[in-house]
Design a protein around this motif. Structure first.
Motif, PDB file in Angstrom:
ATOM      1  N   ASN A  75       0.855  -1.180   0.000  1.00  0.00           N
ATOM      2  CA  ASN A  75       0.000   0.000   0.000  1.00  0.00           C
ATOM      3  C   ASN A  75       0.894   1.235   0.000  1.00  0.00           C
ATOM      4  N   LEU A  76       0.704   2.124  -0.961  1.00  0.00           N
ATOM      5  CA  LEU A  76       1.584   3.280  -1.121  1.00  0.00           C
ATOM      6  C   LEU A  76       1.575   4.181   0.102  1.00  0.00           C
ATOM      7  N   ARG A  77       0.413   4.422   0.687  1.00  0.00           N
ATOM      8  CA  ARG A  77       0.308   5.394   1.781  1.00  0.00           C
ATOM      9  C   ARG A  77       0.646   4.785   3.146  1.00  0.00           C
ATOM     10  N   PHE A 108       4.802   7.420 -11.292  1.00  0.00           N
ATOM     11  CA  PHE A 108       4.159   8.448 -10.481  1.00  0.00           C
ATOM     12  C   PHE A 108       2.914   7.910  -9.801  1.00  0.00           C
ATOM     13  N   SER A 109       2.591   8.479  -8.631  1.00  0.00           N
ATOM     14  CA  SER A 109       1.310   8.215  -7.997  1.00  0.00           C
ATOM     15  C   SER A 109       0.214   8.875  -8.823  1.00  0.00           C
ATOM     16  N   ARG A 126      11.944   3.237  -3.483  1.00  0.00           N
ATOM     17  CA  ARG A 126      11.848   4.457  -2.679  1.00  0.00           C
ATOM     18  C   ARG A 126      10.703   5.337  -3.188  1.00  0.00           C
ATOM     19  N   VAL A 127      10.022   5.980  -2.253  1.00  0.00           N
ATOM     20  CA  VAL A 127       8.913   6.887  -2.575  1.00  0.00           C
ATOM     21  C   VAL A 127       9.347   8.303  -2.219  1.00  0.00           C
ATOM     22  N   LEU A 163       5.103  -0.443 -10.682  1.00  0.00           N
ATOM     23  CA  LEU A 163       3.834   0.137 -11.109  1.00  0.00           C
ATOM     24  C   LEU A 163       3.160   0.780  -9.905  1.00  0.00           C
ATOM     25  N   VAL A 164       2.428   1.862 -10.142  1.00  0.00           N
ATOM     26  CA  VAL A 164       1.552   2.437  -9.114  1.00  0.00           C
ATOM     27  C   VAL A 164       0.147   2.431  -9.684  1.00  0.00           C
ATOM     28  N   ILE A 165      -0.764   1.709  -9.016  1.00  0.00           N
ATOM     29  CA  ILE A 165      -2.135   1.576  -9.517  1.00  0.00           C
ATOM     30  C   ILE A 165      -3.131   1.806  -8.398  1.00  0.00           C
TER      31      ILE A 165
END
Length: 452
Positions: A20-22, A277-278, A294-295, A318-320
């Motif tokens: 999870n990105l966040r 990118f997000s 890294r983010v 990938l960011v989905i």
């Protein structure tokens, strides 16, 4: 806010990682994946697909599918040759693969049919990307060439036979292998950026077919990502730095790197291999040969999160948006039957050859549109008719997997429509209340003036 996932794969057999990105929470790790650069794709949010590196010189290529809630490979396909880049259109109706021979393969997802195959480059295809309006396919290759393909042209017999060549543009200014391509907004009027082992990134205009800018970097660039505002793009170098290059005409360098390079991000210890990118365009996600993801916050240029893959190099990131089919691992163990019921049925394997009797034919002919009058149709209308005819033909030959996927798509469309209805309803209620308040205030003001 809708949750986003970071998905990373490796060229070694280290599987696919998903976070999870966040929140940073890890989801399932998907097994048995050795993915080449640009070889990982999310197909319409429904499942993951990846081309595979060759296991031995004698083996052909393979493409694998994973559903969201099972770590094991569920569907295996064996194309006619090794596939490197793999890309899907936004809706997940088509999968396109680039072969080591320079051929491009165009499959229909629901049935697995190989609709088209054409010889695109003199050497292996290295990267593929759709334009934002999905009408153009852009390819890069080992031959240093970037080519732009109109899908209307590819699927339209009339225009194809009248044209001198299949591609819309062929950009051949790179002297070495093309490593990555990024596209902006605007469809056929967009700009694209290409990176190459010749240490340059080139900015092209699709409307004029011209080179707009040539930027020389201190290192070979293997990955690029364009800022959604199209002010800058980010270029990942083999020296471990992420360079920031200006896209606007008046961009002036404020660094020692050279013209148009305005800064850099540097925390990776090895080469940058992939960038993404997000959805909101604020967070940049980078993968590296050091095995780390890294983010970065592009506004502050600070790292806000670090993910570690199992082992080895990161080949794709990938960011989905989080898929509705993804059930958290804690729920899978306790509700396995329910999870299976709610997961979509994956489509059949991809076909090795087209239906044509001649398997080596470059392009398979399709049924021309039916013309009911003597008045000639213009080319754009013929293009639309041809593609519509192709879609109707595919729908008539759909499988059970196709029906299930179509049902799930319609459910999602219905859900979005209901959400929109609720939004309009609330806007109407707010507007009605505003009008009522205005009338009441007006009456009170009129009554007050009358009494005075």
């Amino acid at each position: 806010m809708e949750e986003e996932l970071v998905i990373a794969s490796s060229p070694t057999d280290a599987g696919i990682s998903c976070w999870n990105l966040r929140s940073g929470a890890e989801h399932l790790r998907y097994k048995s994946c050795s993915s080449p650069s640009h070889g990982l794709a999310c197909i319409g949010g429904r499942f993951l697909a990846s081309s595979q590196l060759r296991e031995s010189k004698s083996s052909s290529g393979s493409v694998l599918y994973w559903s969201w809630n099972k770590p094991q490979v569920e569907v295996k396909s064996f194309p006619a040759e090794l596939i490197n880049p793999l890309v899907s259109n936004r809706e997940g109706t088509y999968i396109v693969g680039g072969g080591v021979s320079g051929d491009i393969y165009f499959w229909e997802v629901l049935t697995g049919r190989l609709l088209k195959k054409w010889h695109a480059h003199y050497r292996a295809v290295t990267c593929l990307i759709f334009s934002d309006d999905q009408s153009l396919l852009i390819s890069g290759a080992d031959d240093g060439c970037v080519r732009v393909w109109s899908l209307f042209m590819i699927f339209d017999d009339l225009r194809r036979h009248e044209a001198r060549h299949l591609y819309e543009y062929s950009f051949s200014e790179h002297s070495l292998k093309v490593t990555d391509i990024a596209t902006g907004y605007g469809g056929c009027n967009a700009i694209i950026v290409s990176a190459s082992e010749d240490r340059t990134c080139k900015v092209w205009s699709l409307s004029g077919g011209k080179l707009l800018r040539n930027i020389v970097f201190p290192s070979i660039i293997d990955a690029i990502a364009m800022d959604p505002g199209e002010h800058v793009f980010y270029a990942g170098g083999r020296d471990g730095k992420i360079y920031i290059a200006a896209l606007n005409a008046q961009g002036v360098s404020r660094s020692n790197y050279g013209p148009h390079i305005i800064g850099s991000l540097s925390e990776h210890s090895k080469a940058i291999t992939c960038l993404s990118f997000s959805v909101d365009g604020i967070l940049l996600v980078s993968g590296s040969e050091d095995g780390m993801v890294r983010v970065w916050d592009t506004k502050t240029r600070n790292i806000i999160r670090i993910f570690k893959h199992v082992k080895g190099t990161i080949s794709n990131v990938l960011v989905i948006r989080q898929s509705p089919y993804l059930i958290r691992p804690t729920l899978i163990n306790s509700q396995a039957p329910s999870a299976r019921r709610h997961g979509p049925v994956l489509p059949p394997p991809l076909e090795k050859y087209t239906d044509s009797m001649d398997e080596n034919a470059d392009i398979k002919a399709i049924i021309p549109p039916h013309v009911t009058s003597d008045k000639p149709l213009d080319a754009s209308y013929i293009s639309i008719q041809t593609m519509s005819s192709q879609i109707r033909e595919l729908q008539q030959q759909g499988s059970s997997a196709a029906s299930e996927m179509e049902t799930e798509r319609l459910k999602l469309d219905c859900k979005r429509c209901m959400q929109m209805v609720q939004q309009w309803k609330k806007m109407y209620e707010n507007l009605h209340q505003f009008c009522v308040n205005e009338l009441l205030d007006g009456d009170q003001a009129g009554g007050a003036s009358g009494h005075s």
